[in-house]
Structures are given as structure tokens and as C-alpha cells.
Scaffold this motif. Structure first.
Motif, PDB file in Angstrom:
ATOM      1  N   MET A   1       0.352  -1.148   0.122  1.00 18.44           N
ATOM      2  CA  MET A   1      -0.552  -0.235   0.116  1.00 18.44           C
ATOM      3  C   MET A   1       0.984   1.431   0.501  1.00 18.44           C
ATOM      4  SD  MET A   1      -2.873   1.227   2.648  1.00 18.44           S
ATOM      5  CE  MET A   1      -2.360   1.719   3.716  1.00 18.44           C
ATOM      6  N   THR A   2       0.443   2.082  -0.912  1.00 11.03           N
ATOM      7  CA  THR A   2       1.252   3.112  -0.787  1.00 11.03           C
ATOM      8  C   THR A   2       0.718   4.286  -0.061  1.00 11.03           C
ATOM      9  OG1 THR A   2       2.277   2.856  -3.216  1.00 11.03           O
ATOM     10  CG2 THR A   2       2.544   5.365  -2.968  1.00 11.03           C
ATOM     11  N   ALA A   3       1.544   5.380   0.339  1.00  9.25           N
ATOM     12  CA  ALA A   3      -0.021   6.538   1.672  1.00  9.25           C
ATOM     13  C   ALA A   3       0.877   7.446   0.815  1.00  9.25           C
ATOM     14  CB  ALA A   3       1.579   6.701   2.623  1.00  9.25           C
ATOM     15  N   LYS A   4       0.238   8.458   0.048  1.00 12.94           N
ATOM     16  CA  LYS A   4       0.316   9.707  -0.291  1.00 12.94           C
ATOM     17  C   LYS A   4       0.075  10.485   0.310  1.00 12.94           C
ATOM     18  CE  LYS A   4      -0.747   7.219  -4.877  1.00 12.94           C
ATOM     19  NZ  LYS A   4      -0.933   7.102  -6.064  1.00 12.94           N
ATOM     20  N   THR A   5       0.293  11.764  -0.151  1.00  9.70           N
ATOM     21  CA  THR A   5       0.352  13.468   1.042  1.00  9.70           C
ATOM     22  C   THR A   5       0.348  14.407  -0.243  1.00  9.70           C
ATOM     23  OG1 THR A   5      -0.105  13.954   3.382  1.00  9.70           O
ATOM     24  CG2 THR A   5       1.626  13.134   2.268  1.00  9.70           C
ATOM     25  N   GLN A   6      -0.002  15.520   0.442  1.00 13.75           N
ATOM     26  CA  GLN A   6      -0.176  16.855  -0.440  1.00 13.75           C
ATOM     27  C   GLN A   6       0.532  18.261   0.736  1.00 13.75           C
ATOM     28  OE1 GLN A   6      -3.015  18.571  -1.939  1.00 13.75           O
ATOM     29  NE2 GLN A   6      -1.473  18.552  -4.002  1.00 13.75           N
ATOM     30  N   LEU A   7       1.581  18.380   0.495  1.00 12.74           N
ATOM     31  CA  LEU A   7       1.980  20.009   0.357  1.00 12.74           C
ATOM     32  C   LEU A   7       1.842  20.707  -0.180  1.00 12.74           C
ATOM     33  CD1 LEU A   7       5.802  19.017   1.672  1.00 12.74           C
ATOM     34  CD2 LEU A   7       3.672  19.225   3.169  1.00 12.74           C
ATOM     35  N   THR A   8       0.682  21.569   0.734  1.00  7.08           N
ATOM     36  CA  THR A   8       0.673  23.077  -0.241  1.00  7.08           C
ATOM     37  C   THR A   8       0.696  24.050   0.375  1.00  7.08           C
ATOM     38  OG1 THR A   8      -1.664  22.822   0.735  1.00  7.08           O
ATOM     39  CG2 THR A   8      -1.910  21.676  -0.883  1.00  7.08           C
ATOM     40  N   GLY A   9       0.575  25.242  -0.565  1.00  5.36           N
ATOM     41  CA  GLY A   9       1.527  26.253  -0.133  1.00  5.36           C
ATOM     42  C   GLY A   9       2.811  26.861  -0.170  1.00  5.36           C
ATOM     43  N   GLU A  10       2.950  27.687   1.276  1.00  7.03           N
ATOM     44  CA  GLU A  10       4.379  27.881   1.224  1.00  7.03           C
ATOM     45  C   GLU A  10       5.146  27.041   1.940  1.00  7.03           C
ATOM     46  OE1 GLU A  10       4.976  32.462   2.267  1.00  7.03           O
ATOM     47  OE2 GLU A  10       3.802  32.987   0.240  1.00  7.03           O
ATOM     48  N   LEU A  11       6.426  26.756   1.161  1.00  2.00           N
ATOM     49  CA  LEU A  11       7.975  26.110   2.126  1.00  2.00           C
ATOM     50  C   LEU A  11       8.276  26.524   2.257  1.00  2.00           C
ATOM     51  CD1 LEU A  11       7.400  22.423   0.481  1.00  2.00           C
ATOM     52  CD2 LEU A  11       5.944  23.720   1.949  1.00  2.00           C
ATOM     53  N   THR A  12       8.834  27.810   3.402  1.00  5.11           N
ATOM     54  CA  THR A  12       9.065  28.904   3.950  1.00  5.11           C
ATOM     55  C   THR A  12       9.868  29.480   5.222  1.00  5.11           C
ATOM     56  OG1 THR A  12       7.122  29.968   4.418  1.00  5.11           O
ATOM     57  CG2 THR A  12       8.291  30.479   1.895  1.00  5.11           C
ATOM     58  N   ALA A  29       5.312   8.790   4.541  1.00  5.93           N
ATOM     59  CA  ALA A  29       4.160   8.568   3.148  1.00  5.93           C
ATOM     60  C   ALA A  29       5.466   8.380   2.060  1.00  5.93           C
ATOM     61  CB  ALA A  29       4.323  10.242   2.724  1.00  5.93           C
ATOM     62  N   THR A  30       4.826   7.288   1.175  1.00 12.35           N
ATOM     63  CA  THR A  30       5.196   6.741   0.391  1.00 12.35           C
ATOM     64  C   THR A  30       4.896   7.865  -0.706  1.00 12.35           C
ATOM     65  OG1 THR A  30       3.706   5.847  -0.439  1.00 12.35           O
ATOM     66  CG2 THR A  30       5.225   4.834   0.898  1.00 12.35           C
ATOM     67  N   GLU A  31       5.118   9.004  -0.692  1.00 16.07           N
ATOM     68  CA  GLU A  31       4.363   9.653  -1.798  1.00 16.07           C
ATOM     69  C   GLU A  31       4.044  11.381  -1.184  1.00 16.07           C
ATOM     70  OE1 GLU A  31       3.342   8.627  -6.121  1.00 16.07           O
ATOM     71  OE2 GLU A  31       1.760   9.949  -5.495  1.00 16.07           O
ATOM     72  N   ILE A  32       4.998  12.437  -1.697  1.00 15.33           N
ATOM     73  CA  ILE A  32       4.449  13.491  -1.438  1.00 15.33           C
ATOM     74  C   ILE A  32       4.032  14.314  -2.716  1.00 15.33           C
ATOM     75  CG2 ILE A  32       4.635  15.771   0.432  1.00 15.33           C
ATOM     76  CD1 ILE A  32       6.515  14.174   2.389  1.00 15.33           C
ATOM     77  N   ASP A  33       2.857  14.483  -2.946  1.00 13.68           N
ATOM     78  CA  ASP A  33       2.655  15.650  -3.997  1.00 13.68           C
ATOM     79  C   ASP A  33       2.621  16.604  -3.702  1.00 13.68           C
ATOM     80  OD1 ASP A  33       1.547  16.901  -5.860  1.00 13.68           O
ATOM     81  OD2 ASP A  33      -0.599  15.612  -6.206  1.00 13.68           O
ATOM     82  N   LEU A  34       4.101  18.050  -4.655  1.00 18.36           N
ATOM     83  CA  LEU A  34       4.360  19.059  -4.037  1.00 18.36           C
ATOM     84  C   LEU A  34       3.574  20.240  -5.241  1.00 18.36           C
ATOM     85  CD1 LEU A  34       7.746  18.041  -3.929  1.00 18.36           C
ATOM     86  CD2 LEU A  34       5.991  18.586  -2.229  1.00 18.36           C
ATOM     87  N   SER A  35       2.618  19.561  -5.777  1.00 18.04           N
ATOM     88  CA  SER A  35       1.968  20.393  -7.327  1.00 18.04           C
ATOM     89  C   SER A  35       1.392  21.844  -6.090  1.00 18.04           C
ATOM     90  CB  SER A  35       0.481  19.860  -7.888  1.00 18.04           C
ATOM     91  OG  SER A  35      -0.819  18.877  -6.716  1.00 18.04           O
TER      92      SER A  35
END
Length: 85
Positions: A1-12, A29-35
Motif C-alpha cells: 500500500m502506498t501512503a500518499k500525502t500532499q504539501l500545499t502553500g508556502e514551504l518557507t 508517506a511513500t509519495e508526497i505531491d508538491l503540486s
């Protein structure tokens, strides 16, 4: 199973301390969406490196990285280390 998450906004510098409180979840997480990332500075790159470090020798895929983030990682010579896509 792939644990996915997403980061949004500013990485500052201003936001990374808040995100560090979630480091356990992020590192699991095994995959982090940075879109959804709108802006990044060196603190944001340090956060991504820390997530990779804490992933317990299991590769984390950082996917859909915005151009600004990829360019900054390239500038600092860590793009290959982060395996940004």
C-alpha cells in the motif's frame, strides 16, 4: 500500500516550524505531491531533506514539484538527492 500525502502553500522559513510538527506523518508517506506548493526557500528544501532522512531508509517520492522548487534544488545541488519529479 502506498501512503500518499500532499504539501500545499508556502514551504518557507515562516511555515516550516509548523510543518515540523507533522514530520512523523510526512516521513511515513511513500509519495508526497508538491503540486500545491506556491513558494519555496532553503528552509523548505531542508524540510524535504529531513522528511527523506526520517523515512527510515525507505525512499519517499516527491512528485509534481513546481518549477521554482526544482530550480532551487538544482541551484543547491540537491535535486538528484530529493529525486524530484
Amino acid at each position: 500500500m502506498t501512503a500518499k500525502t500532499q504539501l500545499t502553500g508556502e514551504l518557507t522559513q515562516q511555515r516550516v516550524p509548523e510543518l515540523l510538527t507533522q514530520i512523523g506523518t510526512l516521513a511515513a508517506a511513500t509519495e508526497i505531491d508538491l503540486s500545491g506548493v506556491t513558494r519555496t526557500d532553503s528552509a523548505g528544501l531542508a524540510l524535504l531533506l529531513e522528511i527523506s532522512r526520517r523515512s527510515h531508509h525507505r525512499p519517499v517520492r516527491f512528485v509534481r514539484a513546481p518549477e521554482q522548487l526544482r530550480a532551487l534544488a538544482q541551484f543547491f545541488g540537491i535535486a538528484a538527492l530529493l529525486r524530484l519529479t
